[in-house]
Motif scaffolding. Structure first.
Motif, PDB file in Angstrom:
ATOM      1  N   GLY A   1      43.391  58.864   9.261  1.00  0.00           N
ATOM      2  CA  GLY A   1      43.009  58.526   7.927  1.00  0.00           C
ATOM      3  C   GLY A   1      44.237  58.844   6.787  1.00  0.00           C
ATOM      4  N   HIS A   2      45.290  59.265   7.335  1.00  0.00           N
ATOM      5  CA  HIS A   2      46.338  59.976   6.429  1.00  0.00           C
ATOM      6  C   HIS A   2      47.317  58.679   6.047  1.00  0.00           C
ATOM      7  CE1 HIS A   2      46.075  64.071   7.328  1.00  0.00           C
ATOM      8  NE2 HIS A   2      45.682  63.805   8.606  1.00  0.00           N
ATOM      9  N   ARG A   3      47.506  58.764   4.726  1.00  0.00           N
ATOM     10  CA  ARG A   3      48.363  57.742   4.004  1.00  0.00           C
ATOM     11  C   ARG A   3      49.916  58.226   3.289  1.00  0.00           C
ATOM     12  NH1 ARG A   3      45.825  55.714   7.306  1.00  0.00           N
ATOM     13  NH2 ARG A   3      44.769  53.648   7.500  1.00  0.00           N
ATOM     14  N   ARG A   4      49.533  59.533   2.965  1.00  0.00           N
ATOM     15  CA  ARG A   4      50.647  60.043   2.429  1.00  0.00           C
ATOM     16  C   ARG A   4      51.281  61.114   3.122  1.00  0.00           C
ATOM     17  NH1 ARG A   4      46.605  61.168  -1.647  1.00  0.00           N
ATOM     18  NH2 ARG A   4      46.700  63.274  -1.460  1.00  0.00           N
ATOM     19  N   PHE A   5      52.704  60.652   3.422  1.00  0.00           N
ATOM     20  CA  PHE A   5      53.332  61.422   4.276  1.00  0.00           C
ATOM     21  C   PHE A   5      54.596  62.157   3.799  1.00  0.00           C
ATOM     22  CE2 PHE A   5      50.872  58.326   6.892  1.00  0.00           C
ATOM     23  CZ  PHE A   5      50.654  58.900   7.964  1.00  0.00           C
ATOM     24  N   LEU A   6      54.898  63.334   4.398  1.00  0.00           N
ATOM     25  CA  LEU A   6      56.163  63.839   4.104  1.00  0.00           C
ATOM     26  C   LEU A   6      57.081  64.028   5.406  1.00  0.00           C
ATOM     27  CD1 LEU A   6      58.385  65.597   2.596  1.00  0.00           C
ATOM     28  CD2 LEU A   6      57.050  67.636   2.752  1.00  0.00           C
TER      29      LEU A   6
ATOM     30  N   GLY B   1      49.389  50.777   1.802  1.00  0.00           N
ATOM     31  CA  GLY B   1      48.873  51.848   1.316  1.00  0.00           C
ATOM     32  C   GLY B   1      49.569  53.253   1.509  1.00  0.00           C
ATOM     33  N   THR B   2      50.505  52.988   2.471  1.00  0.00           N
ATOM     34  CA  THR B   2      51.159  54.484   2.684  1.00  0.00           C
ATOM     35  C   THR B   2      52.490  55.011   2.001  1.00  0.00           C
ATOM     36  OG1 THR B   2      52.550  53.129   4.441  1.00  0.00           O
ATOM     37  CG2 THR B   2      50.438  54.078   5.317  1.00  0.00           C
TER      38      THR B   2
ATOM     39  N   PRO C   1      51.573  65.268  -0.187  1.00  0.00           N
ATOM     40  CA  PRO C   1      51.242  64.566   1.245  1.00  0.00           C
ATOM     41  C   PRO C   1      50.176  65.057   1.783  1.00  0.00           C
ATOM     42  CG  PRO C   1      53.556  65.097   0.642  1.00  0.00           C
ATOM     43  CD  PRO C   1      52.765  65.771  -0.500  1.00  0.00           C
ATOM     44  N   THR C   2      49.534  64.418   2.692  1.00  0.00           N
ATOM     45  CA  THR C   2      48.422  65.244   3.628  1.00  0.00           C
ATOM     46  C   THR C   2      48.979  65.334   4.774  1.00  0.00           C
ATOM     47  OG1 THR C   2      47.390  62.844   4.254  1.00  0.00           O
ATOM     48  CG2 THR C   2      46.558  64.105   2.009  1.00  0.00           C
TER      49      THR C   2
END
Length: 338
Positions: free
Chosen positions: A181-186, A213-214, A243-244
């Motif tokens: 379910g992750h959409r915000r990445f670093l 949506g990412t 980020p998550t």
């Protein structure tokens, strides 16, 4: 062993394997293909190992005009990955009567200095692991057979290449995190001008771009724990949604990220999921244990040495990247709702 003998002879090997001395000579001289069955060759090599037989390489080298020595060039000895590459390469080399000299380049990925007065006089070939393609000019000259490991097939001086399927490893990481379910990445990227790290960045961006949506941000750091810690703290201190998921180019960067997250009062994986790449011993020494991509370094070295032997024999090496495997551990979980 023959009576009165102080060291095993080729006759002893022939008797132990149940073959002729001519067959032993063909197998141990690596000239058996098409002339001796593969099962027979395996039996001869096993008998030689069991007896501790070592051919008189000095005399054979004089006849052949070769040193039967290969140079393995690596950028550093800071992780056990390159030790695994050496172990695999040396194992195959020994089975074919070759020795392997390990040379960690003082300049990292390049340019590598010539460790010998004349590399062409001292070596039969070069294996280069994770080196820049143009970093080997001083070693290779214009003559030495060369196989590049972990290198761009399109830009490796015309040399044969052997690669791990790094792109698939990155895809496995991205799909695992997206599935949670992750959409915000670093992306904590290795600050090293190398094809393998450029390939990781490209593949991660391409995979995430395909999912609506990412978002993807990138922070760069040299491959050290303290540099990774500092880069993680700086990136997470920047404005905007946090980020998550933190995707690290290797396990050492992930260990540094753990330190940075702790200093910021964040928990893995409750506040951020973290992934690495390599599956070093470090991956299970940190807490929680790290989700990472397992690379078979010894198989990598074995395949590289087989490719170099093929080049030395005038054959085309076997193709195909070496598969890699995502190992899911406690550092990844579904993102918390904010």
């Amino acid at each position: 062993m023959a009576r009165g003998s102080t060291r095993p002879t080729s006759r002893d090997v022939a008797q132990a394997a149940g073959v002729s001395q001519a067959a032993v000579s063909l197998v141990l001289g690596d000239k058996w293909r098409g002339r001796v069955a593969e099962t027979t060759a395996q039996r001869v090599r096993q008998a030689a190992r069991d007896l501790g037989y070592r051919p008189n390489l000095a005399a054979r080298n004089l006849r052949l005009g070769h040193t039967r020595t290969v140079l393995l060039v690596v950028p550093a000895l800071t992780t056990e990955f390159f030790a695994g590459v050496y172990t695999g390469a040396a194992r195959v080399a020994a089975d074919h009567g070759f020795g392997v000299v390990l040379y960690p380049s003082p300049e990292g990925i390049g340019p590598a200095r010539n460790p010998f007065a004349s590399a062409q006089a001292a070596l039969d070939g070069v294996l280069a692991s994770s080196m820049a393609a143009d970093a080997l000019t001083a070693i290779r000259g214009d003559q030495l057979p060369l196989v590049m490991l972990d290198s761009d097939p399109a830009g490796s001086l015309g040399a044969a290449t052997v690669n791990l399927d790094i792109a698939d490893g990155v895809r496995q990481v991205a799909d695992h995190l997206l599935g949670l379910g992750h959409r915000r990445f670093l992306h904590l990227a290795a600050d090293v001008p190398s094809w393998t790290f450029e390939a990781r960045a490209r593949e991660l961006a391409a995979r995430l771009d395909a999912v609506p949506g990412t978002t993807l941000r990138t922070a760069r750091a040299p491959i050290s724990i303290e540099d990774a810690r500092a880069a993680t703290e700086a990136a997470l201190g920047a404005p905007g949604p946090r980020p998550t998921a933190l995707v690290c180019d290797d396990d050492k960067l992930a260990a540094g990220a753990y330190k940075g997250l702790r200093r910021l009062g964040l928990r893995v994986p409750d506040d951020l999921s973290v992934t690495g790449l390599d599956d070093l011993a470090l991956a299970t020494a940190i807490d929680p244990e790290l989700t990472t991509v397992r690379l078979d370094a010894e198989l990598f070295g074995e395949r590289g040495m087989h490719a170099l032997l093929a080049v030395l024999e005038g054959r085309v090496p076997d193709g195909g990247d070496i598969p890699v495997e995502l190992v899911v551990r406690g550092s990844t979980a579904a993102p918390r709702a904010f």
